[in-house]
Design an enzyme around this catalytic site. Structure first.
Site, PDB file in Angstrom:
ATOM      1  N   ASN A 129     -88.828 -10.352  93.807  1.00 10.82           N
ATOM      2  CA  ASN A 129     -89.516 -10.305  92.836  1.00 10.82           C
ATOM      3  C   ASN A 129     -90.650  -9.251  92.588  1.00 10.82           C
ATOM      4  O   ASN A 129     -90.993  -8.388  93.560  1.00 10.82           O
ATOM      5  CB  ASN A 129     -90.323 -11.645  92.356  1.00 10.82           C
ATOM      6  CG  ASN A 129     -91.382 -11.994  93.586  1.00 10.82           C
ATOM      7  OD1 ASN A 129     -92.130 -11.369  93.820  1.00 10.82           O
ATOM      8  ND2 ASN A 129     -91.519 -13.381  93.642  1.00 10.82           N
TER       9      ASN A 129
ATOM     10  N   SER B 184     -93.746  -9.099  92.480  1.00  6.93           N
ATOM     11  CA  SER B 184     -95.200  -9.414  93.197  1.00  6.93           C
ATOM     12  C   SER B 184     -94.995  -9.402  94.857  1.00  6.93           C
ATOM     13  O   SER B 184     -96.003  -9.162  95.492  1.00  6.93           O
ATOM     14  CB  SER B 184     -95.722 -10.662  92.794  1.00  6.93           C
ATOM     15  OG  SER B 184     -94.972 -11.545  93.116  1.00  6.93           O
ATOM     16  N   CYS B 185     -93.825  -9.426  95.254  1.00  7.30           N
ATOM     17  CA  CYS B 185     -93.651  -9.593  96.747  1.00  7.30           C
ATOM     18  C   CYS B 185     -92.255  -8.709  97.238  1.00  7.30           C
ATOM     19  O   CYS B 185     -91.267  -9.241  97.089  1.00  7.30           O
ATOM     20  CB  CYS B 185     -93.683 -10.929  97.061  1.00  7.30           C
ATOM     21  SG  CYS B 185     -93.132 -11.439  98.883  1.00  7.30           S
ATOM     22  N   GLY B 186     -92.591  -7.646  97.665  1.00  7.33           N
ATOM     23  CA  GLY B 186     -91.486  -6.881  98.365  1.00  7.33           C
ATOM     24  C   GLY B 186     -91.022  -7.426  99.639  1.00  7.33           C
ATOM     25  O   GLY B 186     -89.668  -7.190  99.957  1.00  7.33           O
TER      26      GLY B 186
ATOM     27  N   CYS C 295     -89.893 -10.350 100.231  1.00 13.73           N
ATOM     28  CA  CYS C 295     -89.063 -11.493 100.108  1.00 13.73           C
ATOM     29  C   CYS C 295     -87.523 -11.099 100.433  1.00 13.73           C
ATOM     30  O   CYS C 295     -87.307  -9.955  99.945  1.00 13.73           O
ATOM     31  CB  CYS C 295     -88.854 -12.100  98.561  1.00 13.73           C
ATOM     32  SG  CYS C 295     -90.753 -12.413  97.947  1.00 13.73           S
TER      33      CYS C 295
END
Length: 265
Positions: free
Chosen positions: A107, A109-111, A113
């Site tokens: 997503n 906001s969070c690379g 993941c």
């Protein structure tokens, strides 16, 4: 602009309410393919997509130089020809088998993941050997220079920026994206394509200094990373391990130097 859209909203305050138009940052998925095989899907702000793909492939260890890329092109959508949300990167050596630690949804906001293991991430990074230093006064000036160069933050309040400055304080590259890690990938992709000397630069980011931002900067060999906000513990541990200077809360005439302060003169 392609990365902003107008929406109607009702603004309420103590005295009145009114209908006005508001500019919001566009968020759309981007699928990156390598030789036709899917690598990743990330939520991003459209714009500088080829830089994003190049930076992502570099920091994922799929490529090690821009010379390995043959072509980058959008894959047409027959249902919506104007939609450009799939990119295919053709490598020069089409027979080479490539592997990545990420083949999952990420997503905006969070690379991190989809990363398989922290060990897999660290394998792509080497200790920073650059002896470059930056003057304290130069570092104090970077947040304002970053803010002045941003085109969309003041209009939306909802977009992140990453930038690369040289050691004289000149802005070399700036990119914006709703995702912090995407903005960094865009900067690194643009720099890799332009043969920028990363070992003599400062990465300045507008949001939090998280692990993946530190990791991506380390892959590029950037000796100094700075943020106007807080770092994470894992980012600082990685910076210490890889001999990178990490700076947080760079605001006004103050900053916290968490690792390797010898690079700040």
């Amino acid at each position: 602009m392609h990365d902003l859209k107008l929406f109607q909203r009702v603004k309420l305050d103590r005295e009145q309410h009114k209908h006005i138009e508001d500019e919001l940052v566009v968020e759309e998925p981007l699928e990156v393919r390598v030789n036709g095989d899917s690598l990743s899907v990330t939520m991003r702000t459209p714009g500088d997509d080829f830089d994003l793909a190049t930076g992502m492939l570099w920091t994922e260890g799929v490529i090690h130089s821009s010379d390995e890329i043959g072509t980058i092109a959008y894959c047409p959508d027959e249902q919506d020809p104007d939609l450009k949300n799939v990119i295919n990167v053709s490598l020069v050596d089409t027979s080479r088998k490539w592997e990545s630690s990420r083949r999952l949804w990420a997503n905006s906001s969070c690379g991190l993941c989809g990363k398989a293991t922290l060990e897999a991430i660290r394998q792509t990074c080497k200790p920073i050997t650059s002896t470059a230093t930056a003057a304290r006064e130069l570092l104090y000036s970077l947040p304002l220079r970053l803010w002045e160069a941003q085109s969309n933050f003041e209009r939306t309040g909802g977009i992140n920026a990453a930038s690369l400055f040289d050691l004289q304080g000149n802005l070399m590259i700036l990119r914006e994206d709703i995702g912090r890690h995407n903005a960094v990938d865009k900067v690194l992709g643009a720099g890799l394509s332009a043969n920028v000397t990363f070992g003599e630069g400062v990465m300045m980011v507008s949001g939090r200094l998280g692990f993946e931002i530190a990791q991506k900067s380390a892959v590029a060999g950037i000796p100094i990373i700075a943020s106007i906000s807080a770092p994470s513990s894992l980012a600082i541990e990685l910076a210490e391990e890889l001999q990178m200077t990490a700076i947080g809360f760079l605001r006004g005439r103050a900053m916290n130097i968490y690792t390797h302060p010898e690079r700040v003169s």
